[in-house]
Design an enzyme around this catalytic site. Structure first.
Site, PDB file in Angstrom:
ATOM      1  N   ARG A   1       0.864  -1.182   0.000  1.00 42.82           N
ATOM      2  CA  ARG A   1       0.000   0.000   0.000  1.00 42.82           C
ATOM      3  C   ARG A   1       0.898   1.228   0.000  1.00 42.82           C
ATOM      4  NH1 ARG A   1       0.392   1.825   5.277  1.00 42.82           N
ATOM      5  NH2 ARG A   1       0.522   0.237   6.901  1.00 42.82           N
TER       6      ARG A   1
ATOM      7  N   HIS B   1      -1.906   3.440   6.550  1.00 42.81           N
ATOM      8  CA  HIS B   1      -2.838   2.358   6.873  1.00 42.81           C
ATOM      9  C   HIS B   1      -4.278   2.856   6.763  1.00 42.81           C
ATOM     10  CE1 HIS B   1      -4.517  -1.147   8.839  1.00 42.81           C
ATOM     11  NE2 HIS B   1      -5.109  -0.364   9.705  1.00 42.81           N
TER      12      HIS B   1
ATOM     13  N   TYR C   1       7.776   4.477   9.840  1.00 38.65           N
ATOM     14  CA  TYR C   1       8.155   3.064   9.894  1.00 38.65           C
ATOM     15  C   TYR C   1       8.530   2.468   8.540  1.00 38.65           C
ATOM     16  CZ  TYR C   1       3.144   2.598   8.722  1.00 38.65           C
ATOM     17  OH  TYR C   1       1.898   2.721   8.140  1.00 38.65           O
TER      18      TYR C   1
END
Length: 368
Positions: free
Chosen positions: A267, A271, A281
């Site tokens: 993706r 999120h 991250y």
């Protein structure tokens, strides 16, 4: 007599893991690299699949922008996962059942859910969960992995009714760490239900890297514990995703039971749009590496090589998608606003005493 050779569980594990190689048909350069797996879709089918993927990419771009403007509510970006989502759905039939996770609204739309309903769902409006007759699907599941148990039940219902259909569900790599994941695939396997379970492995369960979630070399190998087939596929390759899903569907309707499919994808966005920052991250190098595997770019190259796609054709799809979004948003805006008292009326025939007081309070506020 020679002593029996001692069975080494480490060797057994290694043998199992070696069988789960990633399947691919179309490589990053848009070249067919596995002719035996080529689903040999017709020219019309190839163009339709590309059209749906491009339309879905535009929907994601517009939905992200609308969310930032405060015109949509909850939204989970889908860019990068078009092959995993749309090609797997393209292998289904209209009578099949779709049980999506919250990132799987595109499959619902292509299964017949009006775009206006999808926008209302994002806003938390109850009408977003009122599906038209004939749309065989459940509302997007917010609880991680819960749709796997539901999928097993729906699939068993299909079997008991003697229907030649399947139930398909989706979760991310993080969902495979949930108990519902194991319960769902085990139940479906035990009852030989016509179910397809898709793991969209986009490498991160929100911010937790895949390698920290499980020691298993692949997530598809978890199918072994349930006694069902499992397969790993390049989730950025629409032809490979279509092929493995179509094979899984054929097996299911033939009475051969469920299949677990792991799609290796990515993706590009966060999120969800609810405050997640992927730069905390993920590295820019990682993003860049995956963007080179983009499902739309490779499929575009393949279709252009077959003289089936052009810049003009893609621009037509983009403009149509923008028009569709604009029209659906206008319709959603025109829908009567949901009220607290209206929600209470839908929830309760006889209101408990504590809600009666609250009902009168909100009724007074809403009347002003």
């Amino acid at each position: 007599m020679a002593a029996n050779k001692k069975l080494n569980p480490v060797d057994v594990l290694s043998e199992i893991e070696a069988k789960f190689e990633m399947l691919q048909v179309l490589n990053e350069k848009g070249e067919i690299v596995n002719k035996d797996m080529d689903p040999k879709l017709s020219d019309e089918e190839l163009v339709e699949l590309m059209t749906r993927m491009v339309w879905t990419r535009v929907l994601d771009e517009r939905s992200t922008a609308l969310n930032r403007q405060g015109r949509l509510g909850f939204y989970a970006p889908t860019a990068g996962q078009e092959a995993s989502q749309i090609a797997s759905h393209y292998a289904l039939s209209e009578g099949d059942y779709v049980l999506p996770g919250y990132r799987d609204v595109p499959q619902l739309i292509w299964h017949g859910l009006p775009l206006t309903k999808a926008f209302l769902f994002s806003r938390g409006h109850y009408k977003g969960n009122q599906f038209p007759e004939g749309v065989n699907a459940l509302s997007p599941q917010i609880i991680i992995g819960a749709q796997y148990v539901q999928n097993a039940g729906v699939a068993l219902g299909i079997k008991k009714r003697g229907k030649e259909n399947v139930a398909i569900t989706y979760t991310g790599d993080g969902g495979t760490s949930q108990g519902d994941f194991y319960e769902g695939i085990n139940f479906a396997g035990a009852y030989n239900a016509p179910a397809i379970f898709v793991i969209q492995n986009n490498n991160y369960a929100i911010s937790t890297p895949r390698e920290l979630q499980s020691k298993a070399a692949t997530l598809a190998q978890k199918a072994v514990s349930a006694g069902i087939p499992g397969v790993v596929v390049d989730g950025m390759d629409p032809l490979a995703v279509y092929k493995v899903t179509k094979d899984a569907r054929d097996r299911a309707v033939a009475g051969e039971g469920p299949t677990l499919i792991e799609t290796m994808c990515y993706r590009y966005g966060p999120h969800t749009m609810a405050g997640d920052d992927p730069t905390r991250y993920r590295t820019s190098d990682e993003d860049s590496d995956w963007e080179k595997k983009d499902p739309i770019v490779r499929f575009r190259t393949y279709l252009e090589g077959k003289k089936l796609w052009s810049k003009e054709k893609e621009e037509e799809v983009i403009e149509q998608a923008k028009a569709d979004v604009k029209a659906a948003l206008k319709e959603a805006d025109a829908t009567e606003k949901q009220t607290v008292t209206g929600l209470m009326d839908l929830m309760y025939d006889v209101k408990p005493s504590n809600l009666k007081e609250q009902y009168e309070y909100y009724k007074g506020k809403e009347s002003k």
